[in-house]
Design a protein around this motif. Sequence first.
Motif, PDB file in Angstrom:
ATOM      1  N   TYR A 281       7.052  30.818  18.420  1.00  0.00           N
ATOM      2  CA  TYR A 281       6.605  30.822  17.034  1.00  0.00           C
ATOM      3  C   TYR A 281       5.101  31.081  16.917  1.00  0.00           C
ATOM      4  CZ  TYR A 281      11.115  29.360  15.284  1.00  0.00           C
ATOM      5  OH  TYR A 281      12.449  29.317  14.929  1.00  0.00           O
ATOM      6  N   PHE A 282       4.329  30.631  17.885  1.00  0.00           N
ATOM      7  CA  PHE A 282       2.890  30.871  17.861  1.00  0.00           C
ATOM      8  C   PHE A 282       2.595  32.361  17.998  1.00  0.00           C
ATOM      9  CE2 PHE A 282      -1.335  30.939  19.969  1.00  0.00           C
ATOM     10  CZ  PHE A 282      -2.064  30.371  18.937  1.00  0.00           C
ATOM     11  N   CYS A 283       3.287  33.021  18.898  1.00  0.00           N
ATOM     12  CA  CYS A 283       3.094  34.472  19.059  1.00  0.00           C
ATOM     13  C   CYS A 283       3.558  35.224  17.826  1.00  0.00           C
ATOM     14  CB  CYS A 283       3.818  34.970  20.307  1.00  0.00           C
ATOM     15  SG  CYS A 283       3.044  34.451  21.835  1.00  0.00           S
ATOM     16  N   LEU A 284       4.631  34.771  17.189  1.00  0.00           N
ATOM     17  CA  LEU A 284       5.090  35.398  15.953  1.00  0.00           C
ATOM     18  C   LEU A 284       4.048  35.216  14.850  1.00  0.00           C
ATOM     19  CD1 LEU A 284       7.519  36.966  14.780  1.00  0.00           C
ATOM     20  CD2 LEU A 284       8.356  34.780  13.931  1.00  0.00           C
ATOM     21  N   ALA A 285       3.447  34.038  14.778  1.00  0.00           N
ATOM     22  CA  ALA A 285       2.399  33.785  13.777  1.00  0.00           C
ATOM     23  C   ALA A 285       1.158  34.638  14.050  1.00  0.00           C
ATOM     24  CB  ALA A 285       2.034  32.309  13.767  1.00  0.00           C
ATOM     25  N   LEU A 286       0.789  34.769  15.318  1.00  0.00           N
ATOM     26  CA  LEU A 286      -0.354  35.618  15.660  1.00  0.00           C
ATOM     27  C   LEU A 286      -0.079  37.077  15.311  1.00  0.00           C
ATOM     28  CD1 LEU A 286      -1.561  34.186  19.095  1.00  0.00           C
ATOM     29  CD2 LEU A 286      -2.678  33.979  16.871  1.00  0.00           C
ATOM     30  N   THR A 287       1.134  37.522  15.510  1.00  0.00           N
ATOM     31  CA  THR A 287       1.511  38.883  15.141  1.00  0.00           C
ATOM     32  C   THR A 287       1.446  39.058  13.626  1.00  0.00           C
ATOM     33  OG1 THR A 287       2.946  39.023  17.065  1.00  0.00           O
ATOM     34  CG2 THR A 287       3.308  40.641  15.332  1.00  0.00           C
ATOM     35  N   TYR A 288       1.928  38.076  12.902  1.00  0.00           N
ATOM     36  CA  TYR A 288       1.898  38.125  11.439  1.00  0.00           C
ATOM     37  C   TYR A 288       0.461  38.207  10.923  1.00  0.00           C
ATOM     38  CZ  TYR A 288       2.784  36.831   6.597  1.00  0.00           C
ATOM     39  OH  TYR A 288       2.849  36.823   5.233  1.00  0.00           O
TER      40      TYR A 288
ATOM     41  N   GLY B  99      -1.991  39.532  12.467  1.00  0.00           N
ATOM     42  CA  GLY B  99      -2.624  40.752  12.927  1.00  0.00           C
ATOM     43  C   GLY B  99      -3.404  40.607  14.222  1.00  0.00           C
ATOM     44  N   ASN B 100      -3.241  39.491  14.912  1.00  0.00           N
ATOM     45  CA  ASN B 100      -3.969  39.257  16.159  1.00  0.00           C
ATOM     46  C   ASN B 100      -3.241  39.800  17.383  1.00  0.00           C
ATOM     47  OD1 ASN B 100      -6.066  37.918  14.816  1.00  0.00           O
ATOM     48  ND2 ASN B 100      -4.890  36.024  14.820  1.00  0.00           N
ATOM     49  N   LEU B 101      -1.967  40.093  17.251  1.00  0.00           N
ATOM     50  CA  LEU B 101      -1.183  40.684  18.337  1.00  0.00           C
ATOM     51  C   LEU B 101      -0.570  41.995  17.852  1.00  0.00           C
ATOM     52  CD1 LEU B 101       0.709  37.611  19.876  1.00  0.00           C
ATOM     53  CD2 LEU B 101      -1.271  38.796  20.797  1.00  0.00           C
ATOM     54  N   ASN B 102      -0.112  42.791  18.787  1.00  0.00           N
ATOM     55  CA  ASN B 102       0.505  44.074  18.488  1.00  0.00           C
ATOM     56  C   ASN B 102       1.728  43.890  17.588  1.00  0.00           C
ATOM     57  OD1 ASN B 102       1.316  46.723  18.572  1.00  0.00           O
ATOM     58  ND2 ASN B 102       2.161  46.597  20.641  1.00  0.00           N
ATOM     59  N   PRO B 103       1.790  44.580  16.438  1.00  0.00           N
ATOM     60  CA  PRO B 103       2.921  44.398  15.522  1.00  0.00           C
ATOM     61  C   PRO B 103       4.167  45.184  15.931  1.00  0.00           C
ATOM     62  CG  PRO B 103       1.345  45.893  14.552  1.00  0.00           C
ATOM     63  CD  PRO B 103       0.759  45.440  15.857  1.00  0.00           C
ATOM     64  N   SER B 104       4.595  45.028  17.153  1.00  0.00           N
ATOM     65  CA  SER B 104       5.797  45.682  17.641  1.00  0.00           C
ATOM     66  C   SER B 104       7.013  44.827  17.276  1.00  0.00           C
ATOM     67  CB  SER B 104       5.708  45.841  19.158  1.00  0.00           C
ATOM     68  OG  SER B 104       6.969  46.133  19.704  1.00  0.00           O
ATOM     69  N   PHE B 105       8.009  45.476  16.704  1.00  0.00           N
ATOM     70  CA  PHE B 105       9.184  44.698  16.328  1.00  0.00           C
ATOM     71  C   PHE B 105       9.948  44.211  17.565  1.00  0.00           C
ATOM     72  CE2 PHE B 105      12.269  48.047  17.004  1.00  0.00           C
ATOM     73  CZ  PHE B 105      13.480  47.395  17.047  1.00  0.00           C
ATOM     74  N   LEU B 106       9.860  44.938  18.672  1.00  0.00           N
ATOM     75  CA  LEU B 106      10.521  44.466  19.897  1.00  0.00           C
ATOM     76  C   LEU B 106       9.856  43.209  20.439  1.00  0.00           C
ATOM     77  CD1 LEU B 106      11.317  47.825  21.711  1.00  0.00           C
ATOM     78  CD2 LEU B 106      12.903  46.275  20.563  1.00  0.00           C
ATOM     79  N   LEU B 107       8.540  43.126  20.332  1.00  0.00           N
ATOM     80  CA  LEU B 107       7.859  41.895  20.749  1.00  0.00           C
ATOM     81  C   LEU B 107       8.225  40.742  19.826  1.00  0.00           C
ATOM     82  CD1 LEU B 107       4.304  43.112  21.799  1.00  0.00           C
ATOM     83  CD2 LEU B 107       6.119  42.205  23.251  1.00  0.00           C
ATOM     84  N   CYS B 108       8.318  41.019  18.535  1.00  0.00           N
ATOM     85  CA  CYS B 108       8.736  39.966  17.601  1.00  0.00           C
ATOM     86  C   CYS B 108      10.163  39.503  17.905  1.00  0.00           C
ATOM     87  CB  CYS B 108       8.626  40.461  16.164  1.00  0.00           C
ATOM     88  SG  CYS B 108       6.936  40.677  15.589  1.00  0.00           S
ATOM     89  N   ALA B 109      11.016  40.434  18.272  1.00  0.00           N
ATOM     90  CA  ALA B 109      12.378  40.067  18.666  1.00  0.00           C
ATOM     91  C   ALA B 109      12.355  39.216  19.930  1.00  0.00           C
ATOM     92  CB  ALA B 109      13.228  41.314  18.867  1.00  0.00           C
ATOM     93  N   LEU B 110      11.476  39.547  20.864  1.00  0.00           N
ATOM     94  CA  LEU B 110      11.336  38.738  22.075  1.00  0.00           C
ATOM     95  C   LEU B 110      10.859  37.335  21.743  1.00  0.00           C
ATOM     96  CD1 LEU B 110      11.282  38.473  25.210  1.00  0.00           C
ATOM     97  CD2 LEU B 110       8.885  39.220  25.061  1.00  0.00           C
TER      98      LEU B 110
END
Length: 120
Positions: free
Chosen positions: A87-94, A96-107
């Motif tokens: 959830y922390f990585c998903l929040a960072l992606t949301y 804009g701090n991490l790459n907004p790849s949908f495959l990474l979000c799925a991971l």
Amino acid sequence: MNSRVIKLVLSFLAALLISSVCGTQYLFSAYSTSLAERLDFSSIQINTIGSAANYGVYLGKPLFGYIADNFGGKRPFFASFIIFIGYFCLALTYEGNLNPSFLLCALYMFMAGMASAAGK
């Protein structure tokens, strides 16, 4: 306090933490639309991300059942750490701090689902 009591207390606290967040992947529909808008994901991509959490739960159950049967029930520490990371990585992606790849979000959601299965 002896080390056994400390281990029991820490295990109990970790079990409380993980039981309070198990099943949170079912809340994905509450924030999926804002995630799709912010990261410009299509409907198929958002549904794939949501399904990844469910796959994590369903594929994790036999694995963690085997681990519990053969190695004991020391899963709450692992589960609480992994669900936090997901959830922390998903929040960072949301944000804009991490790459907004949908495959990474799925991971990330798959990890949260696996951790949810480990904690149950």
